[in-house]
Design an enzyme around this catalytic site. Structure first.
Site, mmCIF file in Angstrom:
data_model
loop_
_atom_site.group_PDB
_atom_site.id
_atom_site.type_symbol
_atom_site.label_atom_id
_atom_site.label_comp_id
_atom_site.label_asym_id
_atom_site.label_seq_id
_atom_site.Cartn_x
_atom_site.Cartn_y
_atom_site.Cartn_z
ATOM 1 N N ARG A 65 0.504 -48.609 55.047
ATOM 2 C CA ARG A 65 -0.051 -48.028 53.825
ATOM 3 C C ARG A 65 -0.544 -49.131 52.883
ATOM 4 O O ARG A 65 -1.592 -48.991 52.235
ATOM 5 C CB ARG A 65 1.002 -47.141 53.145
ATOM 6 C CG ARG A 65 0.431 -46.311 52.016
ATOM 7 C CD ARG A 65 1.412 -45.248 51.563
ATOM 8 N NE ARG A 65 2.613 -45.836 50.971
ATOM 9 C CZ ARG A 65 3.674 -45.124 50.584
ATOM 10 N NH1 ARG A 65 3.711 -43.815 50.760
ATOM 11 N NH2 ARG A 65 4.719 -45.709 50.050
ATOM 12 N N GLU A 83 -0.480 -33.358 43.569
ATOM 13 C CA GLU A 83 0.872 -33.922 43.530
ATOM 14 C C GLU A 83 1.251 -34.199 42.091
ATOM 15 O O GLU A 83 0.528 -33.799 41.174
ATOM 16 C CB GLU A 83 0.958 -35.170 44.410
ATOM 17 C CG GLU A 83 0.034 -36.308 43.999
ATOM 18 C CD GLU A 83 0.315 -37.604 44.774
ATOM 19 O OE1 GLU A 83 1.489 -37.919 44.999
ATOM 20 O OE2 GLU A 83 -0.645 -38.285 45.123
ATOM 21 N N LYS A 124 -1.835 -46.735 46.976
ATOM 22 C CA LYS A 124 -0.751 -47.004 46.029
ATOM 23 C C LYS A 124 -1.171 -48.178 45.146
ATOM 24 O O LYS A 124 -0.933 -49.341 45.472
ATOM 25 C CB LYS A 124 0.538 -47.315 46.797
ATOM 26 C CG LYS A 124 1.782 -46.799 46.100
ATOM 27 C CD LYS A 124 2.976 -46.776 47.004
ATOM 28 C CE LYS A 124 4.242 -46.442 46.226
ATOM 29 N NZ LYS A 124 4.286 -45.076 45.716
HETATM 30 C C1 LIG Z 1 4.758 -43.803 46.085
HETATM 31 C C2 LIG Z 1 4.161 -42.485 45.770
HETATM 32 C C3 LIG Z 1 4.640 -41.290 46.337
HETATM 33 C C4 LIG Z 1 5.851 -41.235 47.213
HETATM 34 O O1 LIG Z 1 5.703 -41.926 48.414
HETATM 35 P P1 LIG Z 1 6.967 -42.366 49.262
HETATM 36 O O2 LIG Z 1 6.387 -43.177 50.361
HETATM 37 O O3 LIG Z 1 7.624 -41.142 49.757
HETATM 38 O O4 LIG Z 1 7.857 -43.138 48.351
HETATM 39 C C5 LIG Z 1 3.970 -40.119 46.035
HETATM 40 N N1 LIG Z 1 2.904 -40.101 45.208
HETATM 41 C C6 LIG Z 1 2.431 -41.222 44.639
HETATM 42 C C7 LIG Z 1 1.258 -41.132 43.732
HETATM 43 C C8 LIG Z 1 3.039 -42.457 44.900
HETATM 44 O O5 LIG Z 1 2.570 -43.557 44.321
#
Ligand SMILES: *Cc1c(COP(=O)(O)O)cnc(C)c1O
Length: 342
Positions: free
Chosen positions: A82, A220, A184
């Site tokens: 990722r 989300e 991210k």
């Molecule tokens: C990090 C993150 C998540 C959760 O991801 P995980 O890999 O499960 O920790 C969900 N949404 C956003 C916007 C994120 O930055």
């Protein structure tokens, strides 16, 4: 080795500096070897790419002590993959999976005394990130970068038991249809700060973002993906190109399907169908699953049958199974657990 004298149950989710962090620098087109340092501070040029044009991406994962005393990390290969996707989107040189895993291993080993003991509810949060370091004033990618990773012990997410939260439908957008919602990057968080503070001022724990183009579909929250449970026990999770692909959510879908024998649907979820669901949860590394009891849509409340006292029964089963796998109480699917120390 001696565990640090920390009251593991009372620490929250804050930055507690430790003695060791990992640093590697990118210059002249390549990453250096990378090493552990005790220096928590970074000296940057005033014109550094990260400071001017927010050229930075990050990851988040955890190390745990399992029931049989091993120190492990959960699916770090997915964080590596990722991070590579995030780097590519922001024109940052990628960190190979091998280098990423080596960094995590060195970092956790150097901080082994900070990994909270089994049963404490606390974990060691790991924050890897990459950012542009050299001066950039004309808009272009930096030429030099730093890949850094530090750890901080974090307390049990739900102190005194899990309580469902109330969230609101947000009038701001988190991510554009062909933007950066799927990576991210700090930039996705900078713009979420005003909406989250506004939500808090109004008494809500989180924002539910809808798709920016039509505002009819669930995306989300600022930092966690949604899962819904239907009245007949199916797991439904929104599919969209502007959702960050949560590793927790992907793991929960696998657990639901392959271990619990549930039906799983990853598809567009219209906001109009949300009142039909029996349970709702937010998933991410920090809490694994936070149950949502209520959604406020501009004064109109959607109350899930699971209520405001406890996690819904199916959500609880998913939560117990995934945390059981992480803590070594339940056999893990192949490749999910990377052992750092026995
Ligand atoms: C990090 C993150 C998540 C959760 O991801 P995980 O890999 O499960 O920790 C969900 N949404 C956003 C916007 C994120 O930055």
């Amino acid at each position: 080795m001696a565990k640090k004298n920390i009251d593991w149950s009372s620490i929250g989710f804050g930055y507690i500096p430790t003695e060791a962090r990992y640093v590697s620098n990118y210059k002249d087109g390549k990453w250096d070897e990378g090493s552990i340092t005790d220096d928590a501070n970074i000296v940057l040029n005033e014109c550094a790419g990260v400071l001017q044009y927010a050229q930075t991406v990050f990851e988040g994962l955890k190390a745990y002590t399992t029931q049989d005393g091993k120190i492990v990390v959960f699916r770090p290969d997915l964080n590596a993959a990722r991070l590579q996707e995030s780097c590519k989107r922001l024109e940052i040189p990628t960190v190979s999976t091998e280098k990423f895993l080596d960094a995590i291993e060195q970092l956790v080993k150097a901080n082994i005394d900070y990994v909270p003991p089994y049963g404490s509810g606390a974990t060691l949060y790991i924050r890897p990130y990459v950012f542009g370091t050299n001066p950039v004033i004309g808009v272009k990618p930096a030429d030099e970068y730093q890949f850094r990773a530090f750890v901080t012990p974090v307390g049990p997410y739900f102190k005194g038991g899990v309580k469902p939260i109330t969230i609101r439908v947000c009038d701001y957008d988190r991510a554009a249809p062909h933007g950066t919602g799927h990576i991210k990057a700090g930039l996705n968080y900078a713009m979420s700060l005003y909406p989250i503070m506004e939500a808090h001022r109004e008494g809500f724990a989180e924002n539910m973002y809808l798709d920016a183009a039509t505002r009819t579909k669930v995306e989300e929250t600022g930092g966690a993906n949604f899962i819904f449970i239907t009245k007949d026990g199916k797991l439904v999770t929104p599919k969209s190109n502007s959702i960050l692909p949560s590793i927790t959510r992907r793991s929960l879908c696998y657990v639901a399907k392959e271990i619990l024998g549930m039906e799983v649907e990853e598809r567009e979820v219209f906001f109009s169908e949300v009142p039909e669901f029996a349970e709702c949860g937010l998933c991410g590394t920090a809490a694994v699953i936070s149950p949502v009891g209520k959604i406020n849509d501009h004064g109109k409340e959607i109350c899930f049958p699971s209520g405001m006292e406890d996690m819904g029964p199916v959500t609880k089963k998913l939560y117990d199974t995934l945390t059981g796998i992480q803590m070594g109480r339940i056999p893990a699917p192949e490749g999910w657990i990377k052992v750092i120390a026995e």
